[in-house]
Design a protein around this motif. Structure first.
Motif, mmCIF file in Angstrom:
data_model
loop_
_atom_site.group_PDB
_atom_site.id
_atom_site.type_symbol
_atom_site.label_atom_id
_atom_site.label_comp_id
_atom_site.label_asym_id
_atom_site.label_seq_id
_atom_site.Cartn_x
_atom_site.Cartn_y
_atom_site.Cartn_z
ATOM 1 N N GLU A 128 4.119 -0.187 -7.049
ATOM 2 C CA GLU A 128 3.949 0.838 -6.012
ATOM 3 C C GLU A 128 3.652 0.255 -4.639
ATOM 4 O O GLU A 128 4.156 0.737 -3.636
ATOM 5 N N SER A 129 2.830 -0.793 -4.574
ATOM 6 C CA SER A 129 2.502 -1.369 -3.261
ATOM 7 C C SER A 129 3.732 -2.002 -2.613
ATOM 8 O O SER A 129 3.946 -1.876 -1.405
ATOM 9 N N SER A 130 4.582 -2.642 -3.418
ATOM 10 C CA SER A 130 5.817 -3.224 -2.886
ATOM 11 C C SER A 130 6.780 -2.132 -2.443
ATOM 12 O O SER A 130 7.457 -2.262 -1.421
ATOM 13 N N LYS A 131 6.848 -1.044 -3.204
ATOM 14 C CA LYS A 131 7.705 0.074 -2.824
ATOM 15 C C LYS A 131 7.277 0.632 -1.467
ATOM 16 O O LYS A 131 8.112 0.893 -0.596
ATOM 17 N N ARG A 132 5.963 0.829 -1.300
ATOM 18 C CA ARG A 132 5.455 1.360 -0.022
ATOM 19 C C ARG A 132 5.784 0.414 1.126
ATOM 20 O O ARG A 132 6.226 0.848 2.192
ATOM 21 N N ARG A 133 5.572 -0.886 0.912
ATOM 22 C CA ARG A 133 5.859 -1.869 1.956
ATOM 23 C C ARG A 133 7.336 -1.819 2.339
ATOM 24 O O ARG A 133 7.687 -1.804 3.518
ATOM 25 N N LEU A 134 8.212 -1.805 1.347
ATOM 26 C CA LEU A 134 9.655 -1.754 1.614
ATOM 27 C C LEU A 134 10.029 -0.484 2.376
ATOM 28 O O LEU A 134 10.810 -0.530 3.328
ATOM 29 N N GLU A 135 9.453 0.655 1.966
ATOM 30 C CA GLU A 135 9.754 1.927 2.642
ATOM 31 C C GLU A 135 9.283 1.928 4.086
ATOM 32 O O GLU A 135 10.034 2.309 4.988
ATOM 33 N N TYR A 136 8.033 1.514 4.327
ATOM 34 C CA TYR A 136 7.494 1.527 5.687
ATOM 35 C C TYR A 136 8.260 0.574 6.599
ATOM 36 O O TYR A 136 8.562 0.898 7.742
ATOM 37 N N ASN A 137 8.561 -0.598 6.084
ATOM 38 C CA ASN A 137 9.323 -1.551 6.886
ATOM 39 C C ASN A 137 10.722 -1.027 7.186
ATOM 40 O O ASN A 137 11.263 -1.240 8.269
ATOM 41 N N ASP A 138 11.321 -0.334 6.230
ATOM 42 C CA ASP A 138 12.648 0.238 6.455
ATOM 43 C C ASP A 138 12.590 1.336 7.512
ATOM 44 O O ASP A 138 13.461 1.420 8.382
ATOM 45 N N MET A 139 11.573 2.186 7.460
ATOM 46 C CA MET A 139 11.427 3.247 8.464
ATOM 47 C C MET A 139 11.168 2.665 9.854
ATOM 48 O O MET A 139 11.544 3.262 10.854
ATOM 49 N N ALA A 140 10.532 1.483 9.884
ATOM 50 C CA ALA A 140 10.268 0.827 11.166
ATOM 51 C C ALA A 140 11.503 0.114 11.701
ATOM 52 O O ALA A 140 11.483 -0.424 12.810
ATOM 53 N N GLY A 141 12.573 0.077 10.923
ATOM 54 C CA GLY A 141 13.820 -0.523 11.381
ATOM 55 C C GLY A 141 13.934 -2.017 11.119
ATOM 56 O O GLY A 141 14.791 -2.691 11.697
ATOM 57 N N ILE A 142 13.095 -2.538 10.237
ATOM 58 C CA ILE A 142 13.147 -3.969 9.908
ATOM 59 C C ILE A 142 14.304 -4.207 8.954
ATOM 60 O O ILE A 142 14.483 -3.465 7.986
ATOM 61 N N GLN A 143 15.104 -5.234 9.227
ATOM 62 C CA GLN A 143 16.243 -5.552 8.366
ATOM 63 C C GLN A 143 15.759 -5.825 6.949
ATOM 64 O O GLN A 143 14.671 -6.349 6.745
ATOM 65 N N LEU A 144 16.619 -5.509 5.983
ATOM 66 C CA LEU A 144 16.216 -5.619 4.581
ATOM 67 C C LEU A 144 15.873 -7.047 4.180
ATOM 68 O O LEU A 144 14.933 -7.275 3.432
ATOM 69 N N SER A 145 16.604 -8.039 4.693
ATOM 70 C CA SER A 145 16.297 -9.425 4.325
ATOM 71 C C SER A 145 14.904 -9.810 4.817
ATOM 72 O O SER A 145 14.140 -10.456 4.105
ATOM 73 N N ASN A 146 14.540 -9.393 6.034
ATOM 74 C CA ASN A 146 13.190 -9.667 6.548
ATOM 75 C C ASN A 146 12.152 -8.844 5.806
ATOM 76 O O ASN A 146 11.032 -9.304 5.575
ATOM 77 N N ASN A 147 12.525 -7.625 5.447
ATOM 78 C CA ASN A 147 11.658 -6.751 4.684
ATOM 79 C C ASN A 147 11.312 -7.394 3.332
ATOM 80 O O ASN A 147 10.157 -7.463 2.933
ATOM 81 N N TYR A 148 12.332 -7.903 2.639
ATOM 82 C CA TYR A 148 12.133 -8.571 1.352
ATOM 83 C C TYR A 148 11.303 -9.842 1.527
ATOM 84 O O TYR A 148 10.397 -10.115 0.735
ATOM 85 N N ASN A 149 11.586 -10.608 2.588
ATOM 86 C CA ASN A 149 10.836 -11.844 2.830
ATOM 87 C C ASN A 149 9.358 -11.581 3.079
ATOM 88 O O ASN A 149 8.512 -12.410 2.746
ATOM 89 N N SER A 150 9.020 -10.416 3.641
ATOM 90 C CA SER A 150 7.598 -10.091 3.826
ATOM 91 C C SER A 150 6.914 -9.895 2.475
ATOM 92 O O SER A 150 5.760 -10.277 2.295
#
Length: 197
Positions: A128-150
């Motif tokens: 769940e924590s990873s899902k939230r991080r991925l969702e928030y970063n996606d809404m902020a417009g962060i590219q998926l590769s950078n989102n995953y790297n975080s």
């Protein structure tokens, strides 16, 4: 069943006679053991009693059975190879409501690789924590590769992460589709059609 010695988790080897309170507890235990040793787990069979509860079930290595390709395209063979591996555990529901391991086979007829076990489907999970991080970063417009790297940086490396980049991409795609809502995909298609013309 798991002991922490230094930095390494030591998982007790399954043996007949060990009792568990639920099916989920046995599955979690055997999956943890399988990840530690380096193989995947699948449910082979189960029997449900008249009261609707499971009476007994069998968990096996994912390499059990024989390989029969169902694909018509010879260029895309089946990715998993089955080679009749006999490794499995059987559990039966006792009179006091606990499940007891009755039959345990630990020998595999294929190579095991603990360092690659995290790539096997049964060991992948998006918490769940990873899902939230991925969702928030996606809404902020962060590219998926950078989102995953975080997520990789937060976990302390790829080997500590319980999912891969493809799993993250699939999850984000599902979230975006849900965000579009009913009729949103049609609106988006109309927008692209207008832009193209």
């Amino acid at each position: 069943m798991e002991q922490n010695i230094g930095n390494k988790d030591v998982v007790e080897e399954p043996r007949a006679g060990i009792s568990f309170s639920s099916v989920e507890e046995i599955r979690a235990y055997y999956t943890s053991y399988a990840k530690h040793v380096g193989f995947g787990v699948t449910k082979q069979s189960s029997k449900i009693g008249n009261n609707g509860k499971i009476r007994y079930f069998t968990l096996t290595c994912v390499h059990q059975g024989t390989s029969v390709s169902t694909t018509s395209n010879i260029l895309k063979p089946r990715p998993m190879e089955h080679n009749e591996c006999k490794a499995k555990i059987k559990a039966i529901l006792g009179s006091e409501g606990e499940f007891c391991l009755t039959h345990v086979i630990l020998e595999h007829n294929h190579a095991l690789s603990p360092e690659k076990a995290r790539y096997i489907r049964c060991h992948k999970r998006l918490d769940e924590s990873s899902k939230r991080r991925l969702e928030y970063n996606d809404m902020a417009g962060i590219q998926l590769s950078n989102n995953y790297n975080s997520c990789v940086a937060e976990a302390g490396g790829y080997e500590n992460l319980t999912f891969g980049e493809r799993d993250a991409r699939n999850y984000i795609r599902e979230v975006r589709l849900l965000r579009l809502g009913l009729g949103g995909a049609e609106t988006l298609q109309n927008y692209f059609t207008r832009m193209q013309s």
